[in-house]
Design a protein around this motif. Sequence first.
Motif, PDB file in Angstrom:
ATOM      1  N   GLU A  37       0.931  -1.021   0.014  1.00 64.99           N
ATOM      2  CA  GLU A  37       0.166   0.177  -0.090  1.00 64.99           C
ATOM      3  C   GLU A  37       0.810   1.095   0.059  1.00 64.99           C
ATOM      4  O   GLU A  37       1.851   1.190   0.910  1.00 64.99           O
ATOM      5  CB  GLU A  37      -0.844   0.016   1.097  1.00 64.99           C
ATOM      6  N   PRO A  38       0.517   2.334  -0.550  1.00 60.97           N
ATOM      7  CA  PRO A  38       1.219   3.566  -0.780  1.00 60.97           C
ATOM      8  C   PRO A  38       1.395   4.095   0.516  1.00 60.97           C
ATOM      9  O   PRO A  38       0.200   4.177   1.376  1.00 60.97           O
ATOM     10  CB  PRO A  38       0.580   4.402  -1.956  1.00 60.97           C
ATOM     11  N   GLU A  39       2.113   4.706   0.877  1.00 61.02           N
ATOM     12  CA  GLU A  39       2.155   5.512   2.198  1.00 61.02           C
ATOM     13  C   GLU A  39       1.294   6.689   1.932  1.00 61.02           C
ATOM     14  O   GLU A  39       1.175   7.344   0.973  1.00 61.02           O
ATOM     15  CB  GLU A  39       3.798   6.185   2.720  1.00 61.02           C
ATOM     16  N   PRO A  40       0.360   6.995   3.235  1.00 57.78           N
ATOM     17  CA  PRO A  40      -0.419   7.873   3.089  1.00 57.78           C
ATOM     18  C   PRO A  40       0.293   9.223   2.982  1.00 57.78           C
ATOM     19  O   PRO A  40       1.386   9.614   3.553  1.00 57.78           O
ATOM     20  CB  PRO A  40      -1.249   8.006   4.266  1.00 57.78           C
ATOM     21  N   LYS A  41      -0.189  10.361   2.186  1.00 57.93           N
ATOM     22  CA  LYS A  41       0.602  11.641   2.129  1.00 57.93           C
ATOM     23  C   LYS A  41       0.495  12.449   3.258  1.00 57.93           C
ATOM     24  O   LYS A  41      -0.735  12.577   3.621  1.00 57.93           O
ATOM     25  CB  LYS A  41       0.216  12.429   0.725  1.00 57.93           C
ATOM     26  N   ASP A  42       1.481  12.972   3.601  1.00 58.40           N
ATOM     27  CA  ASP A  42       1.396  14.062   5.025  1.00 58.40           C
ATOM     28  C   ASP A  42       1.153  15.453   4.549  1.00 58.40           C
ATOM     29  O   ASP A  42       2.197  15.755   3.833  1.00 58.40           O
ATOM     30  CB  ASP A  42       2.608  13.696   5.824  1.00 58.40           C
ATOM     31  N   TYR A  43       0.064  15.996   4.714  1.00 63.20           N
ATOM     32  CA  TYR A  43      -0.298  17.455   4.215  1.00 63.20           C
ATOM     33  C   TYR A  43       0.352  18.476   5.152  1.00 63.20           C
ATOM     34  O   TYR A  43       0.205  19.420   5.015  1.00 63.20           O
ATOM     35  CB  TYR A  43      -1.633  17.487   3.807  1.00 63.20           C
ATOM     36  N   PHE A  44       0.779  18.060   6.212  1.00 64.50           N
ATOM     37  CA  PHE A  44       1.474  18.924   7.190  1.00 64.50           C
ATOM     38  C   PHE A  44       2.820  19.821   6.563  1.00 64.50           C
ATOM     39  O   PHE A  44       3.280  19.096   5.451  1.00 64.50           O
ATOM     40  CB  PHE A  44       1.944  18.401   8.574  1.00 64.50           C
ATOM     41  N   VAL A  45       2.968  21.022   6.835  1.00 69.04           N
ATOM     42  CA  VAL A  45       3.969  21.693   6.328  1.00 69.04           C
ATOM     43  C   VAL A  45       5.183  21.761   7.175  1.00 69.04           C
ATOM     44  O   VAL A  45       5.022  21.738   8.597  1.00 69.04           O
ATOM     45  CB  VAL A  45       3.502  23.247   6.409  1.00 69.04           C
ATOM     46  N   SER A  46       6.573  21.886   6.596  1.00 67.15           N
ATOM     47  CA  SER A  46       7.284  21.919   7.383  1.00 67.15           C
ATOM     48  C   SER A  46       8.154  23.285   6.663  1.00 67.15           C
ATOM     49  O   SER A  46       8.664  23.099   5.668  1.00 67.15           O
ATOM     50  CB  SER A  46       8.315  20.842   7.162  1.00 67.15           C
ATOM     51  N   ARG A  47       8.330  24.315   7.589  1.00 62.59           N
ATOM     52  CA  ARG A  47       9.057  25.492   7.045  1.00 62.59           C
ATOM     53  C   ARG A  47      10.087  26.201   8.167  1.00 62.59           C
ATOM     54  O   ARG A  47       9.376  26.247   9.282  1.00 62.59           O
ATOM     55  CB  ARG A  47       7.980  26.688   6.365  1.00 62.59           C
ATOM     56  N   ASP A  48      11.235  26.361   7.861  1.00 64.38           N
ATOM     57  CA  ASP A  48      12.188  26.920   8.840  1.00 64.38           C
ATOM     58  C   ASP A  48      12.315  26.181  10.040  1.00 64.38           C
ATOM     59  O   ASP A  48      12.275  26.839  11.041  1.00 64.38           O
ATOM     60  CB  ASP A  48      11.748  28.465   9.034  1.00 64.38           C
ATOM     61  N   GLY A  49      12.187  24.977   9.964  1.00 64.70           N
ATOM     62  CA  GLY A  49      12.153  24.077  11.130  1.00 64.70           C
ATOM     63  C   GLY A  49      10.839  24.026  12.092  1.00 64.70           C
ATOM     64  O   GLY A  49      10.865  23.513  13.076  1.00 64.70           O
ATOM     65  N   VAL A  50       9.751  24.631  11.485  1.00 65.49           N
ATOM     66  CA  VAL A  50       8.362  24.545  12.248  1.00 65.49           C
ATOM     67  C   VAL A  50       7.626  23.396  11.632  1.00 65.49           C
ATOM     68  O   VAL A  50       7.594  23.597  10.357  1.00 65.49           O
ATOM     69  CB  VAL A  50       7.995  25.912  12.143  1.00 65.49           C
ATOM     70  N   ARG A  51       6.980  22.697  12.274  1.00 68.15           N
ATOM     71  CA  ARG A  51       5.933  21.800  11.556  1.00 68.15           C
ATOM     72  C   ARG A  51       4.407  22.006  12.071  1.00 68.15           C
ATOM     73  O   ARG A  51       4.442  22.316  13.292  1.00 68.15           O
ATOM     74  CB  ARG A  51       6.219  20.264  11.896  1.00 68.15           C
ATOM     75  N   TYR A  52       3.425  22.313  11.014  1.00 69.11           N
ATOM     76  CA  TYR A  52       2.153  22.658  11.217  1.00 69.11           C
ATOM     77  C   TYR A  52       1.268  22.103  10.235  1.00 69.11           C
ATOM     78  O   TYR A  52       1.576  21.806   8.972  1.00 69.11           O
ATOM     79  CB  TYR A  52       2.040  24.304  11.548  1.00 69.11           C
ATOM     80  N   ALA A  53       0.092  22.068  10.544  1.00 71.51           N
ATOM     81  CA  ALA A  53      -1.030  21.616   9.522  1.00 71.51           C
ATOM     82  C   ALA A  53      -1.262  22.702   8.593  1.00 71.51           C
ATOM     83  O   ALA A  53      -1.351  22.295   7.256  1.00 71.51           O
ATOM     84  CB  ALA A  53      -2.320  21.706  10.239  1.00 71.51           C
ATOM     85  N   GLY A  54      -1.084  23.904   8.606  1.00 68.74           N
ATOM     86  CA  GLY A  54      -1.307  24.930   7.702  1.00 68.74           C
ATOM     87  C   GLY A  54      -1.431  26.295   8.056  1.00 68.74           C
ATOM     88  O   GLY A  54      -1.463  26.518   9.095  1.00 68.74           O
ATOM     89  N   SER A  55      -1.356  27.090   6.920  1.00 70.30           N
ATOM     90  CA  SER A  55      -1.430  28.549   7.326  1.00 70.30           C
ATOM     91  C   SER A  55      -2.816  28.895   7.060  1.00 70.30           C
ATOM     92  O   SER A  55      -3.546  28.927   6.205  1.00 70.30           O
ATOM     93  CB  SER A  55      -0.554  29.429   6.377  1.00 70.30           C
ATOM     94  N   HIS A  56      -3.286  30.036   8.191  1.00 66.67           N
ATOM     95  CA  HIS A  56      -4.613  30.326   8.196  1.00 66.67           C
ATOM     96  C   HIS A  56      -4.654  31.933   8.205  1.00 66.67           C
ATOM     97  O   HIS A  56      -4.326  32.714   9.044  1.00 66.67           O
ATOM     98  CB  HIS A  56      -5.452  30.089   9.439  1.00 66.67           C
ATOM     99  N   LEU A  57      -5.050  32.528   7.025  1.00 67.02           N
ATOM    100  CA  LEU A  57      -5.004  33.998   6.977  1.00 67.02           C
ATOM    101  C   LEU A  57      -6.229  34.514   7.384  1.00 67.02           C
ATOM    102  O   LEU A  57      -7.301  34.166   6.739  1.00 67.02           O
ATOM    103  CB  LEU A  57      -4.557  34.626   5.481  1.00 67.02           C
ATOM    104  N   ILE A  58      -6.400  35.545   8.052  1.00 68.04           N
ATOM    105  CA  ILE A  58      -7.580  36.315   8.539  1.00 68.04           C
ATOM    106  C   ILE A  58      -7.377  37.562   7.911  1.00 68.04           C
ATOM    107  O   ILE A  58      -6.347  38.395   8.169  1.00 68.04           O
ATOM    108  CB  ILE A  58      -7.784  36.371   9.992  1.00 68.04           C
ATOM    109  N   ILE A  59      -8.029  37.935   6.773  1.00 64.41           N
ATOM    110  CA  ILE A  59      -7.956  39.007   5.960  1.00 64.41           C
ATOM    111  C   ILE A  59      -9.019  40.123   6.231  1.00 64.41           C
ATOM    112  O   ILE A  59     -10.338  39.577   5.959  1.00 64.41           O
ATOM    113  CB  ILE A  59      -7.808  38.674   4.516  1.00 64.41           C
ATOM    114  N   ASP A  60      -9.020  41.353   6.274  1.00 62.66           N
ATOM    115  CA  ASP A  60     -10.023  42.466   6.313  1.00 62.66           C
ATOM    116  C   ASP A  60      -9.641  43.456   5.433  1.00 62.66           C
ATOM    117  O   ASP A  60      -8.413  43.891   5.148  1.00 62.66           O
ATOM    118  CB  ASP A  60      -9.999  43.132   7.842  1.00 62.66           C
ATOM    119  N   LEU A  61     -10.705  43.416   4.475  1.00 64.24           N
ATOM    120  CA  LEU A  61     -10.381  44.535   3.254  1.00 64.24           C
ATOM    121  C   LEU A  61     -11.491  45.705   3.706  1.00 64.24           C
ATOM    122  O   LEU A  61     -12.796  45.455   4.030  1.00 64.24           O
ATOM    123  CB  LEU A  61     -11.071  43.811   1.963  1.00 64.24           C
ATOM    124  N   TRP A  62     -10.928  46.873   3.640  1.00 66.77           N
ATOM    125  CA  TRP A  62     -11.704  48.082   4.056  1.00 66.77           C
ATOM    126  C   TRP A  62     -11.646  48.942   2.858  1.00 66.77           C
ATOM    127  O   TRP A  62     -10.967  48.865   1.715  1.00 66.77           O
ATOM    128  CB  TRP A  62     -10.973  48.923   5.076  1.00 66.77           C
TER     129      TRP A  62
END
Length: 149
Positions: free
Chosen positions: A21-46
Amino acid sequence: MNALTEPGNPDTSTTTTAQPEPEPKDYFVSRDGVRYAGSHLIIDLWDAHRLTELEHVDRVLRQAAADTGATILHGHFHHFGEGCGVSGVLVLAESHVSIHTWPERGYAALDIFVCGGCDPYRALPALKAGFSPGRVQLAEHKRGLSDEP
């Protein structure tokens, strides 16, 4: 004997070797030595424009989501009536994009949460082009911070 094993009839059965069976793909992010699920942007347009136009809002958000590298699975947008705002969400394979607009204030609140190789910052040009805001406020939250390498 059956037709497959009688003389003159070639054996058409095949032997298959079990493949791992193929290994399940890991969608966690690794950047600059930090591992996390993803980036959540909160954007306010005025001082934003075209916030009452459901089809326009839908089109701009689809472009913004595509620009992040995400895969759109489903979208639902609701218009609250003539001259009123729009609320909507795009469900992504990599998470979601949502918007709520207050046209009477020229304000739109957006969330862009993506994981894997998607980059939520790549959505900003489409949002700026589509809504022409006078001011953009932005905050990023790394979801699912992990102690694992």
